[in-house]
Scaffold this motif. Structure first.
Motif, PDB file in Angstrom:
ATOM      1  N   VAL A 119       0.679  -1.317  -0.135  1.00 46.08           N
ATOM      2  CA  VAL A 119       0.170   0.177  -0.346  1.00 46.08           C
ATOM      3  C   VAL A 119       0.605   1.231  -0.358  1.00 46.08           C
ATOM      4  O   VAL A 119       1.743   1.878   0.772  1.00 46.08           O
ATOM      5  CB  VAL A 119      -0.777  -0.265   1.271  1.00 46.08           C
ATOM      6  CG1 VAL A 119      -1.370   1.895   1.088  1.00 46.08           C
ATOM      7  CG2 VAL A 119      -1.388  -1.520   1.352  1.00 46.08           C
ATOM      8  N   ASP A 120       0.997   2.137  -1.700  1.00 45.89           N
ATOM      9  CA  ASP A 120       1.724   3.770  -0.994  1.00 45.89           C
ATOM     10  C   ASP A 120       0.833   4.234  -0.799  1.00 45.89           C
ATOM     11  O   ASP A 120       0.013   4.587  -1.395  1.00 45.89           O
ATOM     12  CB  ASP A 120       2.520   3.496  -2.519  1.00 45.89           C
ATOM     13  CG  ASP A 120       3.325   1.816  -2.955  1.00 45.89           C
ATOM     14  OD1 ASP A 120       3.343   1.191  -2.436  1.00 45.89           O
ATOM     15  OD2 ASP A 120       4.380   2.373  -4.243  1.00 45.89           O
ATOM     16  N   SER A 121       1.063   5.498  -0.503  1.00 40.52           N
ATOM     17  CA  SER A 121       0.551   6.424   0.727  1.00 40.52           C
ATOM     18  C   SER A 121       1.272   7.711   0.354  1.00 40.52           C
ATOM     19  O   SER A 121       3.080   7.829   0.510  1.00 40.52           O
ATOM     20  CB  SER A 121      -0.004   6.922   1.597  1.00 40.52           C
ATOM     21  OG  SER A 121      -0.513   5.432   1.817  1.00 40.52           O
ATOM     22  N   ASP A 122       0.956   8.163  -0.745  1.00 44.12           N
ATOM     23  CA  ASP A 122       1.311  10.283  -0.441  1.00 44.12           C
ATOM     24  C   ASP A 122       1.183  10.382   1.121  1.00 44.12           C
ATOM     25  O   ASP A 122      -0.099  10.608   1.613  1.00 44.12           O
ATOM     26  CB  ASP A 122       0.751  11.430  -1.513  1.00 44.12           C
ATOM     27  CG  ASP A 122       0.454  11.205  -2.797  1.00 44.12           C
ATOM     28  OD1 ASP A 122       2.034  10.642  -2.985  1.00 44.12           O
ATOM     29  OD2 ASP A 122       0.403  11.783  -3.721  1.00 44.12           O
ATOM     30  N   THR A 123       2.227  11.178   1.901  1.00 45.06           N
ATOM     31  CA  THR A 123       1.832  11.074   3.105  1.00 45.06           C
ATOM     32  C   THR A 123       2.951  12.817   3.198  1.00 45.06           C
ATOM     33  O   THR A 123       3.312  13.291   2.719  1.00 45.06           O
ATOM     34  CB  THR A 123       2.753  10.349   4.145  1.00 45.06           C
ATOM     35  OG1 THR A 123       2.626   9.217   3.813  1.00 45.06           O
ATOM     36  CG2 THR A 123       2.831  10.849   5.502  1.00 45.06           C
ATOM     37  N   GLU A 124       1.855  13.769   3.372  1.00 45.66           N
ATOM     38  CA  GLU A 124       1.658  14.853   3.999  1.00 45.66           C
ATOM     39  C   GLU A 124       2.661  15.390   5.697  1.00 45.66           C
ATOM     40  O   GLU A 124       0.918  15.238   6.748  1.00 45.66           O
ATOM     41  CB  GLU A 124       1.533  16.160   2.972  1.00 45.66           C
ATOM     42  CG  GLU A 124       0.931  15.965   1.221  1.00 45.66           C
ATOM     43  CD  GLU A 124       0.206  16.722   1.485  1.00 45.66           C
ATOM     44  OE1 GLU A 124       0.514  17.508  -0.043  1.00 45.66           O
ATOM     45  OE2 GLU A 124      -0.317  17.155   0.968  1.00 45.66           O
TER      46      GLU A 124
END
Length: 152
Positions: A119-124
């Motif tokens: 599971v790949d997530s854009d994280t900010e």
């Protein structure tokens, strides 16, 4: 507990809240990143930042703590494959309040282990003004509830 099958691409969530202090910034920097703009208020005034700022590694560590207290505890996590595209976007200053926002951008079953999903997530990491101070793509691994079954 949320398994691989429970996670949807496009799912967006915001987590946590961390209030940073000057003492914490200096303490972390003295131990791990002792550059003058992280450790000395007077020297920091003469730096490109013009004031004391947190180490980017401190910001990343805070972000990880927020994630560990939030979504990581909610998932059947199996660790991570790493992070891509780590970027420090804005300096973090004493008194800033940070939280983390994630968006699932990709998921797939592992070719080598049918019990594991990626599971790949854009994280900010965002500050109290909703400005992004740190970003990366998290490359998580999540246990599958139904190993061996093909995903829909």
């Amino acid at each position: 507990m949320r398994y691989y099958e429970d996670i949807e691409i496009g799912e967006t969530k915001e987590f946590g809240e961390f209030h940073g202090t000057e003492a914490e910034i200096v303490e972390f920097a003295e131990q791990y990143d002792p550059q003058p703009f992280h450790t000395d208020e007077d020297a920091a005034k003469e730096s490109a930042f013009g004031e004391l700022v947190a180490s980017g590694w401190h910001t990343a560590s805070i972000s990880m703590r927020i994630l560990a207290d939030g979504p990581i505890t909610e998932r059947a996590g199996m660790g991570a494959r790493g992070v891509d595209e780590l970027r420090w976007k804005r300096p973090v200053k004493p008194g800033d309040t940070l939280s983390v926002r994630t968006e699932v951008v990709d998921k797939r079953v592992s070719d080598s282990d049918p019990k594991r999903g990626y599971v790949d997530s854009d994280t900010e990491t965002i500050d109290q003004n909703d400005e992004v101070v740190l970003s990366w793509i998290g490359l998580g691994m999540v246990e599958r509830r139904t190993p061996g079954e093909l995903p829909e």
